[in-house]
Write a protein that holds these residues in place. Structure first.
Motif, short mmCIF file in Angstrom:
data_model
loop_
_atom_site.label_atom_id
_atom_site.label_comp_id
_atom_site.label_asym_id
_atom_site.label_seq_id
_atom_site.Cartn_x
_atom_site.Cartn_y
_atom_site.Cartn_z
N TYR A 55 0.83 -1.20 0.00
CA TYR A 55 0.00 0.00 0.00
C TYR A 55 0.87 1.26 0.00
CZ TYR A 55 -4.21 -2.69 0.80
OH TYR A 55 -5.25 -3.57 0.66
N ALA A 56 1.95 1.22 0.76
CA ALA A 56 2.84 2.39 0.83
C ALA A 56 3.45 2.70 -0.52
CB ALA A 56 3.94 2.15 1.87
N HIS A 75 -4.98 -4.98 -7.19
CA HIS A 75 -3.93 -4.68 -6.23
C HIS A 75 -3.91 -5.81 -5.21
CE1 HIS A 75 -2.15 -2.14 -2.79
NE2 HIS A 75 -1.19 -2.65 -3.54
N VAL A 76 -2.87 -6.63 -5.25
CA VAL A 76 -2.72 -7.80 -4.39
C VAL A 76 -1.34 -7.72 -3.73
CG1 VAL A 76 -2.88 -10.32 -4.27
CG2 VAL A 76 -4.11 -9.09 -6.07
N THR A 81 4.43 -3.79 3.97
CA THR A 81 5.27 -2.59 4.03
C THR A 81 6.12 -2.52 2.76
OG1 THR A 81 7.04 -3.79 5.13
CG2 THR A 81 5.46 -2.66 6.55
N ALA A 82 6.67 -1.36 2.50
CA ALA A 82 7.56 -1.23 1.35
C ALA A 82 8.72 -2.22 1.51
CB ALA A 82 8.08 0.19 1.24
N ALA A 83 9.14 -2.81 0.42
CA ALA A 83 10.12 -3.89 0.46
C ALA A 83 11.54 -3.38 0.32
CB ALA A 83 9.81 -4.90 -0.63
N SER A 84 12.11 -2.92 1.41
CA SER A 84 13.51 -2.52 1.39
C SER A 84 14.37 -3.79 1.43
CB SER A 84 13.84 -1.65 2.60
OG SER A 84 13.77 -2.44 3.78
N LYS A 119 -9.91 -2.70 -4.89
CA LYS A 119 -9.30 -1.99 -3.77
C LYS A 119 -9.60 -2.77 -2.50
CE LYS A 119 -9.75 2.53 -5.89
NZ LYS A 119 -10.36 3.83 -5.83
N PRO A 120 -8.84 -3.84 -2.24
CA PRO A 120 -9.12 -4.63 -1.04
C PRO A 120 -8.86 -3.83 0.22
CG PRO A 120 -7.10 -5.39 -2.08
CD PRO A 120 -7.70 -4.34 -2.98
N SER A 121 -9.59 -4.16 1.26
CA SER A 121 -9.38 -3.45 2.52
C SER A 121 -8.05 -3.87 3.12
CB SER A 121 -10.53 -3.77 3.48
OG SER A 121 -10.44 -5.13 3.88
N ARG A 122 -7.51 -3.00 3.96
CA ARG A 122 -6.23 -3.31 4.62
C ARG A 122 -6.34 -4.59 5.44
NH1 ARG A 122 -2.04 -0.12 5.22
NH2 ARG A 122 -2.06 1.94 4.31
N SER A 123 -7.44 -4.76 6.15
CA SER A 123 -7.56 -5.95 7.01
C SER A 123 -7.65 -7.23 6.20
CB SER A 123 -8.77 -5.83 7.93
OG SER A 123 -9.95 -5.73 7.15
N ALA A 124 -8.26 -7.17 5.00
CA ALA A 124 -8.39 -8.38 4.18
C ALA A 124 -7.05 -8.83 3.63
CB ALA A 124 -9.36 -8.12 3.04
N THR A 125 -6.17 -7.89 3.29
CA THR A 125 -4.92 -8.29 2.69
C THR A 125 -3.79 -8.42 3.70
OG1 THR A 125 -4.42 -6.01 2.17
CG2 THR A 125 -5.38 -7.36 0.40
N SER A 126 -3.92 -7.82 4.87
CA SER A 126 -2.81 -7.91 5.82
C SER A 126 -2.61 -9.35 6.28
CB SER A 126 -3.03 -6.98 7.01
OG SER A 126 -4.18 -7.37 7.73
N ALA A 127 -3.68 -10.12 6.34
CA ALA A 127 -3.55 -11.51 6.76
C ALA A 127 -2.89 -12.35 5.69
CB ALA A 127 -4.93 -12.09 7.08
#
Length: 130
Positions: A55-56, A75-76, A81-84, A119-127
């Motif tokens: 998302y970032a 968007h999947v 977090t950004a992939a450093s 546009k999936p919700s943050r909670s749906a994709t964080s898992a």
């Protein structure tokens, strides 16, 4: 401007066969491409984009000129977090150059819906991005 590291995945062996040339492309951040290059991809048959950025990353650079075209966008995010490089090393451990590109499996996301913009919700994709 062409997107960084754009390449055809055709010829890669997969279970049951080989990826056909022209069916799957992969690239770095597509937001930096020129509108002319985006139109060229559309003319060559581009119909769908599966954006694996966090998302970032999407909020920093957006979708670029592809957002103005008639494409299916999904968007999947694979990571939350950004992939450093440091983040990837913590997540996947140290890797030799030969191992890059052969990352451990990550859980599959939910099936992609058929809507034009996803546009999936943050909670749906964080898992699914752990």
């Amino acid at each position: 401007m062409d997107p960084a590291n754009l390449r055809d995945l055709g010829g890669i062996d997969v279970p049951g066969g080989t990826v056909r040339t022209g069916v799957a492309l992969r690239s770095d951040d597509l937001s930096s491409m020129s509108p002319a290059f985006a139109e060229k991809l559309l003319g060559q048959g581009l119909r769908s984009v599966i954006d694996l950025r966090s998302y970032a990353e999407v909020s920093q650079t957006g979708r670029g000129p592809l957002s103005a075209l008639d494409l299916t966008y999904h968007h999947v995010p694979l990571l939350d977090t950004a992939a450093s490089p440091a983040h990837l090393a913590r997540r996947f451990g140290p890797m030799t150059p030969e191992q890059v590109g052969v990352l451990p499996s990550v859980p599959a996301p939910n099936p992609l819906p058929s809507s034009r913009t996803v546009k999936p919700s943050r909670s749906a994709t964080s898992a699914t991005s752990r």
